[in-house]
Enzyme design. Structure first.
Site, PDB file in Angstrom:
ATOM      1  N   LYS A   1      16.085  19.499   2.970  1.00 29.50           N
ATOM      2  CA  LYS A   1      14.549  19.632   2.230  1.00 29.50           C
ATOM      3  C   LYS A   1      14.237  18.392   1.468  1.00 29.50           C
ATOM      4  O   LYS A   1      15.126  17.522   1.944  1.00 29.50           O
ATOM      5  CB  LYS A   1      15.247  20.172   0.544  1.00 29.50           C
TER       6      LYS A   1
ATOM      7  N   TYR B   1      12.050  20.271  -6.487  1.00 31.78           N
ATOM      8  CA  TYR B   1      13.315  21.285  -6.957  1.00 31.78           C
ATOM      9  C   TYR B   1      12.450  22.063  -8.722  1.00 31.78           C
ATOM     10  O   TYR B   1      13.110  23.381  -8.785  1.00 31.78           O
ATOM     11  CB  TYR B   1      14.079  20.474  -7.815  1.00 31.78           C
TER      12      TYR B   1
HETATM   13  P1  NAD Z   1      18.427   7.492   3.331  1.00 36.10           P
HETATM   14  O1  NAD Z   1      16.990   6.771   3.778  1.00 36.10           O
HETATM   15  O2  NAD Z   1      19.399   7.310   2.704  1.00 36.10           O
HETATM   16  O3  NAD Z   1      18.377   7.842   4.940  1.00 36.10           O
HETATM   17  C1  NAD Z   1      18.478   8.537   5.978  1.00 36.10           C
HETATM   18  C2  NAD Z   1      18.815   8.403   6.882  1.00 36.10           C
HETATM   19  O4  NAD Z   1      17.826   8.161   8.781  1.00 36.10           O
HETATM   20  C3  NAD Z   1      19.616   6.514   7.567  1.00 36.10           C
HETATM   21  O5  NAD Z   1      21.226   6.485   8.134  1.00 36.10           O
HETATM   22  C4  NAD Z   1      18.308   6.044   8.545  1.00 36.10           C
HETATM   23  O6  NAD Z   1      19.063   4.945   9.371  1.00 36.10           O
HETATM   24  C5  NAD Z   1      18.689   7.347   9.452  1.00 36.10           C
HETATM   25  N1  NAD Z   1      16.795   7.095   9.156  1.00 36.10           N
HETATM   26  C6  NAD Z   1      16.679   7.632  11.079  1.00 36.10           C
HETATM   27  N2  NAD Z   1      15.313   7.109  11.100  1.00 36.10           N
HETATM   28  C7  NAD Z   1      14.830   6.503  10.201  1.00 36.10           C
HETATM   29  C8  NAD Z   1      13.703   6.079  10.534  1.00 36.10           C
HETATM   30  N3  NAD Z   1      12.845   5.950  11.310  1.00 36.10           N
HETATM   31  N4  NAD Z   1      13.294   5.683   9.316  1.00 36.10           N
HETATM   32  C9  NAD Z   1      14.029   5.746   8.321  1.00 36.10           C
HETATM   33  N5  NAD Z   1      15.599   6.590   8.372  1.00 36.10           N
HETATM   34  C10 NAD Z   1      15.493   6.739   9.617  1.00 36.10           C
HETATM   35  O7  NAD Z   1      17.659   8.864   3.063  1.00 36.10           O
HETATM   36  P2  NAD Z   1      18.203   9.784   2.544  1.00 36.10           P
HETATM   37  O8  NAD Z   1      18.690  10.519   0.891  1.00 36.10           O
HETATM   38  O9  NAD Z   1      19.697  10.750   2.997  1.00 36.10           O
HETATM   39  O10 NAD Z   1      17.142  11.630   2.651  1.00 36.10           O
HETATM   40  C11 NAD Z   1      17.861  12.669   3.803  1.00 36.10           C
HETATM   41  C12 NAD Z   1      17.442  13.201   3.697  1.00 36.10           C
HETATM   42  O11 NAD Z   1      17.904  14.345   3.043  1.00 36.10           O
HETATM   43  C13 NAD Z   1      15.272  13.648   3.310  1.00 36.10           C
HETATM   44  O12 NAD Z   1      15.285  14.986   4.176  1.00 36.10           O
HETATM   45  C14 NAD Z   1      16.030  14.079   1.803  1.00 36.10           C
HETATM   46  O13 NAD Z   1      14.568  14.828   0.746  1.00 36.10           O
HETATM   47  C15 NAD Z   1      17.169  14.979   1.822  1.00 36.10           C
HETATM   48  N6  NAD Z   1      17.803  14.389   0.706  1.00 36.10           N
HETATM   49  C16 NAD Z   1      18.239  15.400  -0.539  1.00 36.10           C
HETATM   50  C17 NAD Z   1      18.834  15.442  -1.493  1.00 36.10           C
HETATM   51  C18 NAD Z   1      19.816  16.566  -2.030  1.00 36.10           C
HETATM   52  O14 NAD Z   1      20.114  16.773  -3.290  1.00 36.10           O
HETATM   53  N7  NAD Z   1      19.717  17.735  -1.453  1.00 36.10           N
HETATM   54  C19 NAD Z   1      19.403  14.344  -1.673  1.00 36.10           C
HETATM   55  C20 NAD Z   1      18.780  13.643  -0.978  1.00 36.10           C
HETATM   56  C21 NAD Z   1      17.885  13.159   0.246  1.00 36.10           C
END
Ligand code: NAD
Length: 430
Positions: free
Chosen positions: A172, A261
């Protein structure tokens, strides 16, 4: 006065009303903290009636498969994006899954991918970069692609996964807006692959227990929903912006990241869809984090039953995670809500002699990510439509688009009126 109130709570004969109000107590009879209520006016009230079991079907393992499948029978997942969520929650949660396993990793950092692969037993042949990702179509050990990338990349990787003939589990918010979400649904339909949006709270037992209180009208019809999901969203060290503060990568600020949420919560808990929204937002001037995306947003929604929802989310406010329904004969909800761990239900209602009775009847903790991933695996193994399919994410985007429009114009925005309950989700889990 007191006796009048007691009469109201238990009904003049202590009949059905008393039984209804006692449901949560009986449901949680296993909790030593939960006190027995005083005897109702008519002590025979409720006797012999069948009450819902504590562990209802919805609270069992997703897929109803309590025996873990052997590795060769499990559904293989490719995790795309090795950021915080993947490393800190999803990969560790796979050890609690019973129907799926990780068989591939997709990352922009080959060294990191190798290190993570070693830890989770993923073969080198299962490692991909974003560029060569399309080779995954030839990997027979991968059935599901789990997209865990910045929001702007969800559509691209869903389309590429569908083209590779793989099912998609997408984080999401599903996309950047409703139009993109529509394209993702169409692509998966055309490729005949499943598309599920990772709304973990919909698979979590305490939320599903609250859902039962709403839908069975345990405290009467719900009138008001209030929710707030806020946290201080810092930039990267050295004053750099992280992707969540860049509109082209995130689509928006607090709303699509954490406000969602509250929005998805009221929708799946009630099964209803809002037909009107009204919103306002505020962003602290000159704060470099919020040059492009909103800091704080609050919105109201009207639902067909008459329920009114008040939701708020901020990237600038101290961590607050809660929701509450006010019903005719009590209030109930969760604080903390929306979190990965430590969810705590709250129930309050009048109980004899004008006493307001409060409790925290929480069910044992389950790993929400494991439940969600096992549900996707179950859908693949048994050819079922996911409980939270692409259409569920699309509807959130339609509403979020309307919320932004209202905040921009200062006017209420009408949405398509949908009277059917659970119009965008499959009602069964397992
Ligand atoms: P994060 O920033 O920790 O990780 C993002 C990943 O994408 C990294 O590995 C990064 O290297 C990669 N990436 C590739 N291209 C990129 C770019 N152009 N810019 C930045 N990063 C890039 O993010 P996250 O917290 O892991 O979130 C990822 C997804 O998961 C999002 O869509 C977020 O909304 C979702 N999320 C959901 C929950 C949940 O509880 N369901 C919790 C956190 C995040």
């Amino acid at each position: 006065m007191l006796s009048t109130r007691r009469k109201f709570i238990f009904g003049s004969s202590g009949g059905l009303m008393a039984l209804t109000l006692m449901n949560p107590i009986k449901l949680l009879a296993a909790s030593p903290k939960w006190p027995e209520p005083p005897a109702p006016a008519d002590a025979s009230a409720g006797k012999g009636e069948k009450l819902p079991p504590l562990h209802a079907e919805s609270e069992q393992n997703s897929g109803g498969n309590s025996v873990p499948l052997p590795p060769e029978k499990r559904v293989g997942f490719a995790i795309v994006g090795l950021g915080r969520l993947s490393l800190e929650e999803l990969l560790p949660a796979l050890s609690q899954c019973k129907m799926c396993k990780v068989t591939a990793l997709v990352s922009g950092d080959p060294e990191k991918a190798k290190r993570v692969a070693k830890q989770y037993g993923v073969p080198e042949s299962g490692l991909y970069s974003y560029k060569d990702f399309d080779r995954i179509k030839d990997n027979k050990d991968v059935q599901v692609i789990y997209i865990v990338l910045p929001n702007s990349m969800h559509k691209e990787f869903t389309l590429r996964s569908a083209k590779a003939g793989k099912h998609v589990l997408c984080e999401k918010p599903m996309a950047m807006n409703a139009k993109e979400a529509e394209e993702m649904i169409a692509a998966c339909k055309a490729a005949n692959v499943k598309l599920m949006i990772a709304y973990r709270q919909q698979y979590e037992p305490n939320n599903r227990w609250i859902q039962k209180l709403v839908r069975e009208k345990t405290f009467g019809p719900v009138k008001l929903f209030e929710a707030n999901n806020s946290q201080v969203q810092q930039g990267k060290s050295g004053g750099k912006q992280q992707w969540r503060h860049v509109k082209a990568l995130a689509g928006g600020g607090a709303l699509p990241d954490i406000g969602i949420y509250c929005l998805n919560g009221v929708r799946f808990l009630t099964g209803e869809e809002p037909y009107e929204v009204m919103a306002l937002e505020h962003t602290t001037p000159k704060d470099p984090r919020f040059k492009e995306v909103e800091e704080t947003i609050a919105w109201m929604m009207r639902f067909p039953s008459g329920l009114v929802a008040l939701c708020a989310s901020s990237y600038g406010g101290h961590q607050t995670k809660r929701y509450r329904f006010t019903a005719e004969q009590g209030w109930f909800g969760m604080e903390p809500a929306f979190a990965y761990r430590g969810l705590r239900n709250e129930v309050s209602y009048a109980m004899g002699a004008a006493l307001e009775h409060k409790e925290n009847p929480s069910l044992p903790e389950r790993n929400q990510f494991a439940l969600e991933m096992d549900h996707m695996a179950d859908c693949v193994l048994n050819n079922k439509k996911p409980h939270s399919p692409g259409e569920e994410g699309w509807q959130d985007h339609r509403i979020m688009d309307a919320i932004y429009e209202s905040a921009r114009t200062g006017k209420p925005v009408k949405l398509e009126r949908i009277d059917k309950l659970d119009a965008f989700r499959n009602s069964t889990i397992g």
